[in-house]
Motif scaffolding. Structure first.
Motif, PDB file in Angstrom:
ATOM      1  N   ASP A 155       8.142  16.897  -4.895  1.00 42.55           N
ATOM      2  CA  ASP A 155       8.271  17.414  -3.533  1.00 42.55           C
ATOM      3  C   ASP A 155       7.667  16.534  -2.442  1.00 42.55           C
ATOM      4  OD1 ASP A 155       5.680  17.705  -4.298  1.00 42.55           O
ATOM      5  OD2 ASP A 155       5.479  19.772  -3.656  1.00 42.55           O
ATOM      6  N   THR A 156       6.923  15.507  -2.783  1.00 41.93           N
ATOM      7  CA  THR A 156       6.191  14.720  -1.789  1.00 41.93           C
ATOM      8  C   THR A 156       6.923  13.430  -1.458  1.00 41.93           C
ATOM      9  OG1 THR A 156       4.162  15.543  -2.789  1.00 41.93           O
ATOM     10  CG2 THR A 156       3.948  13.709  -1.255  1.00 41.93           C
ATOM     11  N   PRO A 157       7.159  13.140  -0.182  1.00 42.03           N
ATOM     12  CA  PRO A 157       7.753  11.843   0.176  1.00 42.03           C
ATOM     13  C   PRO A 157       6.740  10.713  -0.002  1.00 42.03           C
ATOM     14  CG  PRO A 157       7.286  13.106   2.148  1.00 42.03           C
ATOM     15  CD  PRO A 157       6.978  13.994   0.989  1.00 42.03           C
ATOM     16  N   LEU A 158       7.235   9.497  -0.122  1.00 42.19           N
ATOM     17  CA  LEU A 158       6.399   8.315  -0.296  1.00 42.19           C
ATOM     18  C   LEU A 158       6.479   7.475   0.969  1.00 42.19           C
ATOM     19  CD1 LEU A 158       4.747   6.525  -2.344  1.00 42.19           C
ATOM     20  CD2 LEU A 158       6.906   5.328  -2.738  1.00 42.19           C
ATOM     21  N   LYS A 159       5.333   6.978   1.401  1.00 40.82           N
ATOM     22  CA  LYS A 159       5.276   6.037   2.510  1.00 40.82           C
ATOM     23  C   LYS A 159       4.618   4.765   1.995  1.00 40.82           C
ATOM     24  CE  LYS A 159       5.152   9.450   6.129  1.00 40.82           C
ATOM     25  NZ  LYS A 159       4.549   9.880   7.370  1.00 40.82           N
ATOM     26  N   HIS A 213       0.870  -1.171   0.000  1.00 40.95           N
ATOM     27  CA  HIS A 213       0.000   0.000   0.000  1.00 40.95           C
ATOM     28  C   HIS A 213       0.910   1.225   0.000  1.00 40.95           C
ATOM     29  CE1 HIS A 213      -2.966   2.714   2.417  1.00 40.95           C
ATOM     30  NE2 HIS A 213      -2.862   3.089   1.162  1.00 40.95           N
ATOM     31  N   PHE A 214       0.892   1.977  -1.123  1.00 39.13           N
ATOM     32  CA  PHE A 214       1.678   3.211  -1.242  1.00 39.13           C
ATOM     33  C   PHE A 214       0.778   4.397  -0.967  1.00 39.13           C
ATOM     34  CE2 PHE A 214       3.733   0.438  -4.484  1.00 39.13           C
ATOM     35  CZ  PHE A 214       4.993   0.389  -3.933  1.00 39.13           C
ATOM     36  N   TRP A 215       1.328   5.450  -0.368  1.00 42.00           N
ATOM     37  CA  TRP A 215       0.634   6.726  -0.348  1.00 42.00           C
ATOM     38  C   TRP A 215       1.636   7.843  -0.504  1.00 42.00           C
ATOM     39  CZ3 TRP A 215       0.495   3.360   3.730  1.00 42.00           C
ATOM     40  CH2 TRP A 215       1.037   3.755   4.923  1.00 42.00           C
ATOM     41  N   GLY A 216       1.281   8.779  -1.420  1.00 45.62           N
ATOM     42  CA  GLY A 216       2.123   9.900  -1.798  1.00 45.62           C
ATOM     43  C   GLY A 216       1.671  10.404  -3.151  1.00 45.62           C
ATOM     44  N   ASN A 217       2.477  11.220  -3.785  1.00 42.28           N
ATOM     45  CA  ASN A 217       2.186  11.748  -5.126  1.00 42.28           C
ATOM     46  C   ASN A 217       3.458  11.682  -5.941  1.00 42.28           C
ATOM     47  OD1 ASN A 217      -0.564  12.532  -4.839  1.00 42.28           O
ATOM     48  ND2 ASN A 217       0.121  14.227  -3.556  1.00 42.28           N
ATOM     49  N   GLY A 218       3.470  10.840  -6.966  1.00 44.98           N
ATOM     50  CA  GLY A 218       4.650  10.704  -7.811  1.00 44.98           C
ATOM     51  C   GLY A 218       4.568   9.444  -8.642  1.00 44.98           C
ATOM     52  N   THR A 219       5.733   8.958  -9.037  1.00 45.23           N
ATOM     53  CA  THR A 219       5.835   7.756  -9.856  1.00 45.23           C
ATOM     54  C   THR A 219       6.699   6.738  -9.137  1.00 45.23           C
ATOM     55  OG1 THR A 219       5.688   9.111 -11.835  1.00 45.23           O
ATOM     56  CG2 THR A 219       6.496   6.882 -12.115  1.00 45.23           C
ATOM     57  N   ARG A 255       8.618   2.924  -9.420  1.00 46.25           N
ATOM     58  CA  ARG A 255       9.120   1.885 -10.314  1.00 46.25           C
ATOM     59  C   ARG A 255       9.456   0.669  -9.469  1.00 46.25           C
ATOM     60  NH1 ARG A 255      11.738   1.741 -15.568  1.00 46.25           N
ATOM     61  NH2 ARG A 255      13.088  -0.091 -15.607  1.00 46.25           N
ATOM     62  N   VAL A 256       8.738  -0.439  -9.730  1.00 48.87           N
ATOM     63  CA  VAL A 256       8.909  -1.684  -8.979  1.00 48.87           C
ATOM     64  C   VAL A 256       9.171  -2.809  -9.965  1.00 48.87           C
ATOM     65  CG1 VAL A 256       7.830  -3.305  -7.389  1.00 48.87           C
ATOM     66  CG2 VAL A 256       7.326  -0.884  -7.200  1.00 48.87           C
ATOM     67  N   ASP A 257      10.334  -3.421  -9.875  1.00 52.09           N
ATOM     68  CA  ASP A 257      10.688  -4.570 -10.727  1.00 52.09           C
ATOM     69  C   ASP A 257      10.417  -4.312 -12.207  1.00 52.09           C
ATOM     70  OD1 ASP A 257      11.520  -5.960  -8.497  1.00 52.09           O
ATOM     71  OD2 ASP A 257       9.605  -6.973  -8.235  1.00 52.09           O
ATOM     72  N   GLY A 258      10.788  -3.144 -12.693  1.00 48.37           N
ATOM     73  CA  GLY A 258      10.627  -2.836 -14.106  1.00 48.37           C
ATOM     74  C   GLY A 258       9.271  -2.286 -14.500  1.00 48.37           C
ATOM     75  N   HIS A 259       8.328  -2.199 -13.575  1.00 45.20           N
ATOM     76  CA  HIS A 259       6.995  -1.660 -13.857  1.00 45.20           C
ATOM     77  C   HIS A 259       6.890  -0.262 -13.273  1.00 45.20           C
ATOM     78  CE1 HIS A 259       5.604  -5.552 -15.241  1.00 45.20           C
ATOM     79  NE2 HIS A 259       6.181  -6.086 -14.178  1.00 45.20           N
ATOM     80  N   THR A 260       6.383   0.673 -14.054  1.00 44.65           N
ATOM     81  CA  THR A 260       6.208   2.055 -13.608  1.00 44.65           C
ATOM     82  C   THR A 260       4.737   2.297 -13.309  1.00 44.65           C
ATOM     83  OG1 THR A 260       8.062   2.731 -14.979  1.00 44.65           O
ATOM     84  CG2 THR A 260       6.596   4.465 -14.198  1.00 44.65           C
ATOM     85  N   ILE A 261       4.471   2.840 -12.109  1.00 46.35           N
ATOM     86  CA  ILE A 261       3.104   3.055 -11.655  1.00 46.35           C
ATOM     87  C   ILE A 261       2.992   4.474 -11.115  1.00 46.35           C
ATOM     88  CG2 ILE A 261       1.351   2.307 -10.003  1.00 46.35           C
ATOM     89  CD1 ILE A 261       2.889  -0.382  -9.923  1.00 46.35           C
ATOM     90  N   ASP A 262       1.917   5.173 -11.498  1.00 46.71           N
ATOM     91  CA  ASP A 262       1.645   6.496 -10.937  1.00 46.71           C
ATOM     92  C   ASP A 262       0.944   6.343  -9.593  1.00 46.71           C
ATOM     93  OD1 ASP A 262       2.722   7.883 -13.079  1.00 46.71           O
ATOM     94  OD2 ASP A 262       0.835   7.824 -14.191  1.00 46.71           O
ATOM     95  N   VAL A 263       1.388   7.116  -8.610  1.00 43.94           N
ATOM     96  CA  VAL A 263       0.763   7.116  -7.290  1.00 43.94           C
ATOM     97  C   VAL A 263       0.147   8.494  -7.083  1.00 43.94           C
ATOM     98  CG1 VAL A 263       1.138   6.898  -4.812  1.00 43.94           C
ATOM     99  CG2 VAL A 263       2.440   5.471  -6.373  1.00 43.94           C
ATOM    100  N   ASP A 264      -1.164   8.525  -6.954  1.00 40.16           N
ATOM    101  CA  ASP A 264      -1.887   9.766  -6.677  1.00 40.16           C
ATOM    102  C   ASP A 264      -2.699   9.527  -5.413  1.00 40.16           C
ATOM    103  OD1 ASP A 264      -2.986  12.265  -6.853  1.00 40.16           O
ATOM    104  OD2 ASP A 264      -4.547  11.649  -8.259  1.00 40.16           O
ATOM    105  N   GLN A 265      -2.176   9.946  -4.291  1.00 38.97           N
ATOM    106  CA  GLN A 265      -2.729   9.705  -2.959  1.00 38.97           C
ATOM    107  C   GLN A 265      -2.461   8.265  -2.527  1.00 38.97           C
ATOM    108  OE1 GLN A 265      -3.788  12.207  -1.060  1.00 38.97           O
ATOM    109  NE2 GLN A 265      -3.436  13.572  -2.773  1.00 38.97           N
ATOM    110  N   HIS A 266      -3.248   7.288  -2.988  1.00 41.43           N
ATOM    111  CA  HIS A 266      -3.100   5.890  -2.562  1.00 41.43           C
ATOM    112  C   HIS A 266      -3.030   4.970  -3.771  1.00 41.43           C
ATOM    113  CE1 HIS A 266      -3.934   6.611   1.712  1.00 41.43           C
ATOM    114  NE2 HIS A 266      -4.747   7.551   1.265  1.00 41.43           N
ATOM    115  N   ARG A 267      -2.214   3.911  -3.647  1.00 42.02           N
ATOM    116  CA  ARG A 267      -2.116   2.905  -4.703  1.00 42.02           C
ATOM    117  C   ARG A 267      -1.790   1.570  -4.036  1.00 42.02           C
ATOM    118  NH1 ARG A 267      -3.213   2.227 -10.129  1.00 42.02           N
ATOM    119  NH2 ARG A 267      -2.443   4.289 -10.544  1.00 42.02           N
ATOM    120  N   TYR A 268      -2.419   0.521  -4.515  1.00 40.00           N
ATOM    121  CA  TYR A 268      -2.195  -0.826  -3.993  1.00 40.00           C
ATOM    122  C   TYR A 268      -1.549  -1.669  -5.075  1.00 40.00           C
ATOM    123  CZ  TYR A 268      -5.389   0.641  -0.342  1.00 40.00           C
ATOM    124  OH  TYR A 268      -5.983   1.325   0.682  1.00 40.00           O
ATOM    125  N   MET A 269      -0.712  -2.616  -4.649  1.00 34.16           N
ATOM    126  CA  MET A 269      -0.001  -3.440  -5.612  1.00 34.16           C
ATOM    127  C   MET A 269       0.297  -4.811  -4.994  1.00 34.16           C
ATOM    128  SD  MET A 269       3.637  -2.498  -7.258  1.00 34.16           S
ATOM    129  CE  MET A 269       4.254  -3.374  -8.644  1.00 34.16           C
TER     130      MET A 269
END
Length: 100
Positions: free
Chosen positions: A89-93, A52-58, A60-74
């Motif tokens: 400017d936003t850190p990722l947690k 579960h990611f939360w932040g704002n940015g892009t 890259r996990v194991d060659g896959h690029t995913i946009d994170v806008d607030q929350h993203r699950y993988m």
């Protein structure tokens, strides 16, 4: 012969009742434009990772690029992945649940 069978059955029952750790939880932090650091730092066996990611940015996990806008699950199978994070400017947690 009967005693040997009894010992084998008793050993199987005790082994079944001994708790085994098959679920780990990791916390991750990444400042902008860096690689995520996972805590705690020990590495268990590979398994199914729910992230579960939360932040704002892009991300890259194991060659896959995913946009994170607030929350993203993988979901990822294997060892704990290396996560590269790109943002202005936003850190990722992140929180990772590993099931072995």
């Amino acid at each position: 012969m009967c005693k040997h069978m009894l010992v084998m059955v008793a050993g199987a029952i005790v082994a079944f009742m001994v708790p085994k750790q098959s679920h780990w939880i990791y916390q991750g932090n990444a400042p902008p434009n860096s690689t995520m650091v996972w805590y705690p730092s020990h590495t268990p066996s590979p398994g199914m990772c729910h992230i579960h990611f939360w932040g704002n940015g892009t991300v890259r996990v194991d060659g896959h690029t995913i946009d994170v806008d607030q929350h993203r699950y993988m979901f990822v199978y294997g060892p704990i992945p290396t996560v590269e994070y790109m943002s202005l400017d936003t850190p990722l947690k992140a929180e990772l649940h590993l099931h072995v």
